[in-house]
Design a protein around this motif. Structure first.
Motif, mmCIF file in Angstrom:
data_model
loop_
_atom_site.group_PDB
_atom_site.id
_atom_site.type_symbol
_atom_site.label_atom_id
_atom_site.label_comp_id
_atom_site.label_asym_id
_atom_site.label_seq_id
_atom_site.Cartn_x
_atom_site.Cartn_y
_atom_site.Cartn_z
ATOM 1 N N THR A 2 0.784 -1.231 0.000
ATOM 2 C CA THR A 2 0.000 0.000 0.000
ATOM 3 C C THR A 2 0.817 1.283 0.000
ATOM 4 O O THR A 2 0.251 2.370 -0.041
ATOM 5 C CB THR A 2 -0.943 0.035 1.221
ATOM 6 N N ARG A 3 2.159 1.171 0.053
ATOM 7 C CA ARG A 3 2.961 2.396 0.067
ATOM 8 C C ARG A 3 2.737 3.165 -1.219
ATOM 9 O O ARG A 3 2.640 2.602 -2.297
ATOM 10 C CB ARG A 3 4.448 2.063 0.240
ATOM 11 N N LYS A 4 2.649 4.457 -1.088
ATOM 12 C CA LYS A 4 2.571 5.227 -2.315
ATOM 13 C C LYS A 4 3.976 5.499 -2.834
ATOM 14 O O LYS A 4 4.908 5.706 -2.062
ATOM 15 C CB LYS A 4 1.762 6.511 -2.188
ATOM 16 N N GLU A 5 4.083 5.484 -4.126
ATOM 17 C CA GLU A 5 5.409 5.559 -4.716
ATOM 18 C C GLU A 5 6.094 6.896 -4.493
ATOM 19 O O GLU A 5 7.230 6.957 -4.078
ATOM 20 C CB GLU A 5 5.346 5.232 -6.218
ATOM 21 N N ARG A 6 5.377 7.967 -4.795
ATOM 22 C CA ARG A 6 6.044 9.257 -4.735
ATOM 23 C C ARG A 6 5.220 10.308 -4.020
ATOM 24 O O ARG A 6 4.351 10.930 -4.613
ATOM 25 C CB ARG A 6 6.356 9.715 -6.164
ATOM 26 N N ASN A 53 14.251 10.485 -20.800
ATOM 27 C CA ASN A 53 13.230 9.536 -21.248
ATOM 28 C C ASN A 53 13.659 8.712 -22.443
ATOM 29 O O ASN A 53 13.187 7.607 -22.649
ATOM 30 C CB ASN A 53 11.954 10.297 -21.608
ATOM 31 N N GLU A 54 14.563 9.260 -23.255
ATOM 32 C CA GLU A 54 14.929 8.562 -24.483
ATOM 33 C C GLU A 54 16.128 7.626 -24.311
ATOM 34 O O GLU A 54 16.477 6.884 -25.221
ATOM 35 C CB GLU A 54 15.223 9.569 -25.603
ATOM 36 N N VAL A 55 16.768 7.668 -23.150
ATOM 37 C CA VAL A 55 17.983 6.879 -22.958
ATOM 38 C C VAL A 55 17.670 5.415 -22.681
ATOM 39 O O VAL A 55 16.816 5.110 -21.855
ATOM 40 C CB VAL A 55 18.792 7.420 -21.758
ATOM 41 N N PHE A 90 15.261 33.125 -13.864
ATOM 42 C CA PHE A 90 14.248 32.234 -14.426
ATOM 43 C C PHE A 90 12.858 32.752 -14.092
ATOM 44 O O PHE A 90 12.692 33.580 -13.192
ATOM 45 C CB PHE A 90 14.426 30.809 -13.895
ATOM 46 N N THR A 91 11.864 32.264 -14.813
ATOM 47 C CA THR A 91 10.476 32.648 -14.537
ATOM 48 C C THR A 91 9.806 31.535 -13.740
ATOM 49 O O THR A 91 10.283 30.392 -13.712
ATOM 50 C CB THR A 91 9.682 32.846 -15.841
ATOM 51 N N LEU A 92 8.696 31.867 -13.131
ATOM 52 C CA LEU A 92 7.987 30.861 -12.344
ATOM 53 C C LEU A 92 7.422 29.756 -13.233
ATOM 54 O O LEU A 92 7.307 28.609 -12.805
ATOM 55 C CB LEU A 92 6.886 31.512 -11.518
ATOM 56 N N SER A 93 7.096 30.088 -14.466
ATOM 57 C CA SER A 93 6.604 29.045 -15.368
ATOM 58 C C SER A 93 7.715 28.040 -15.681
ATOM 59 O O SER A 93 7.473 26.831 -15.716
ATOM 60 C CB SER A 93 6.084 29.664 -16.657
ATOM 61 N N GLN A 94 8.932 28.573 -15.893
ATOM 62 C CA GLN A 94 10.056 27.654 -16.113
ATOM 63 C C GLN A 94 10.236 26.742 -14.906
ATOM 64 O O GLN A 94 10.429 25.534 -15.041
ATOM 65 C CB GLN A 94 11.358 28.447 -16.292
ATOM 66 N N MET A 95 10.167 27.336 -13.731
ATOM 67 C CA MET A 95 10.340 26.551 -12.510
ATOM 68 C C MET A 95 9.266 25.472 -12.417
ATOM 69 O O MET A 95 9.556 24.322 -12.109
ATOM 70 C CB MET A 95 10.297 27.474 -11.295
ATOM 71 N N GLN A 96 8.029 25.867 -12.737
ATOM 72 C CA GLN A 96 6.956 24.877 -12.672
ATOM 73 C C GLN A 96 7.190 23.742 -13.672
ATOM 74 O O GLN A 96 7.022 22.570 -13.342
ATOM 75 C CB GLN A 96 5.604 25.548 -12.934
ATOM 76 N N ARG A 97 7.607 24.117 -14.881
ATOM 77 C CA ARG A 97 7.833 23.076 -15.885
ATOM 78 C C ARG A 97 8.977 22.151 -15.485
ATOM 79 O O ARG A 97 8.954 20.949 -15.765
ATOM 80 C CB ARG A 97 8.074 23.706 -17.254
ATOM 81 N N LEU A 98 9.982 22.704 -14.789
ATOM 82 C CA LEU A 98 11.069 21.859 -14.270
ATOM 83 C C LEU A 98 10.517 20.808 -13.306
ATOM 84 O O LEU A 98 10.774 19.610 -13.449
ATOM 85 C CB LEU A 98 12.103 22.729 -13.541
ATOM 86 N N GLY A 139 7.229 14.221 -13.189
ATOM 87 C CA GLY A 139 6.247 13.560 -14.032
ATOM 88 C C GLY A 139 4.814 13.801 -13.605
ATOM 89 O O GLY A 139 3.959 12.929 -13.747
ATOM 90 N N THR A 140 4.536 14.954 -13.074
ATOM 91 C CA THR A 140 3.170 15.319 -12.687
ATOM 92 C C THR A 140 2.826 16.657 -13.321
ATOM 93 O O THR A 140 3.643 17.260 -13.985
ATOM 94 C CB THR A 140 3.044 15.614 -11.175
#
Lengths: 244, 244
Positions: free
Chosen positions: A236-240, B138-140, B176-184, B190-191
């Motif tokens: 049941t652990r959540k991954e992240r 992701n491509e490696v 940097f901008t806050l949008s860049q930070m968010q995209r990082l 991955g969310t």
DNA sequence: TCAGTTATTGTATTTGTTACACTAATTATA
DNA sequence: TATAATTAGTGTAACAAATACAATAACTGA
């Protein structure tokens, strides 16, 4: 298993236990005597560690070292950091100690740190040629080599894990009360918690499961006993658990 | 600095970058040719690493390796795990590769993993005898030795750190901008996050400081620029963010 | 000047965290 | 056998944090 060991690679294990409301660590006495064995030159404390063998991986070396000291298998065992400063074996007592062994230890040695967790009562210490004992982590100082530093880092990791993982429950006996669990968290983290709020938290941990059993023989209201289900925890652990 | 290296100890560095809204990793091509150099036997990708020198500590070895590849000093560099399986250099291509060097690599080698973070645009790649390039994580695939596993573990640690530390900001450019930070954060974890809620969080991070400057030359409303103050972060971090 | 694009901001709801005090069950002792 | 001593066990109200959600602003290029 070959017994040719790699001269510049070792594993050191920090074996944590819990007992009498205190976080303990299992240490070995290191005593250097004069050549006639009549007098003690110095005596201090050391973690348990050894060189790895040529055909042995790191996890196996750590398991071997822990088993050698405690007689126990299948303990939780986790790598936490690797120590490779050039001066890690260069303090005055350590030099004297090296001299006793000639140049066997004259190489530069990098050591991989592992920690292990168990209820300290599980260990039956039966060492013939070594003095081995549990020490409260608070009372330990002046250890051999860079072992103070290794212990410090292990403690840091233990505290970290305790907060993000259920690993701390490995320090409790198979059956435990919620008060014991609370005292464990308080001892390791060095804080205190409100009893009701702590229990509310634990109630959400479905891997802490109540048994159909209570304490007995205690001079006060007997407490409900619980167990840690590693099984439910893994499932049941959540991954992240994101923080942002 | 002696140039006698320790045969069974190496350091491997996972150099992360961020660019075009993607988490990148800096890799080296490993190409094995036939003895007449006319044909390619195989070609794959590898992290950058090397044996440590006898009089060099682990952190210095990592710094040397990163500098050798990127030309940069003083990057964030953090040890994350040590890899010591017996079969870590035993995959088919790796054996062919070893044969090229005779028995130099026939020893068992334990490697200490470090990761480093920087905005990928900072690196001017100028390698004569190696092909070095940024790859999206992701491509490696199909990397040399056990480097897939090392990258996997580095990524895990990076995600972990990102959530409990400000270390991720090292991947952004100085302004940097806050949008860049968010995209990082979105790329690494991955969310995706709600823009308003993300900014509310950032507003509480006093180490993300607005500059008296905006973007210019962008074909839309220019964004406010921010910087990461390592200084404020170090002074104000709380020591132990308990979870229970 | 208008279409396209990204930046910026607030509020109501839900969820989680904190602070806090009394009753219950057992043993030891008077 | 009653009482003291000790630890176990429980609920609620206030406060803080996390979430869900949409309209307006500022710039460029056509």
């Amino acid at each position: 298993m070959s017994h040719k060991w790699v001269p510049n690679l070792s594993v050191d294990c920090v074996i944590f236990g819990f007992d009498a409301d205190q976080l303990k660590v299992l240490l070995v006495e290191r005593t250097l005597r004069t050549t006639d064995k009549k007098n003690i030159v110095f005596s201090d404390l050391s973690l348990t560690g050894y060189h790895i063998y040529e055909d042995e991986d790191l996890d196996s070396a750590a398991a071997r070292i822990v088993k050698d000291l405690t007689g126990l298998d299948k303990l939780v065992l986790e790598q936490f950091y690797t120590f490779g400063s050039l001066d890690r074996l260069e303090h005055p007592n350590d030099k004297l100690w090296h001299e006793q062994f000639g140049d066997v230890f004259s190489h530069r040695v990098v050591t991989v740190g592992y920690f292990s967790l168990l209820p300290s009562t599980k260990v039956k210490i039966a060492q013939k040629d070594r003095v081995v004992r549990w020490y409260s982590v608070n009372e330990v100082q002046n250890m051999a080599f860079d072992h103070n530093q290794i212990l410090e880092k292990a403690l840091f990791h233990l505290r970290y894990k305790l907060q993000h993982d259920a690993i701390g429950l490995e320090l409790l006996p198979d059956k435990f009360t919620l008060s014991q669990m609370q005292r464990l968290y308080e001892a390791v983290l060095g804080t205190s918690f409100d009893k009701r709020n702590f229990r509310k938290k634990v109630a959400q941990m479905n891997f802490v499961v109540p048994l159909k059993e209570k304490q007995h023989g205690v001079p006060h209201k007997p407490a409900q006993l619980y167990m840690f289900s590693r099984d439910i925890f893994m499932r049941t652990r959540k991954e992240r658990p994101y923080f942002i």
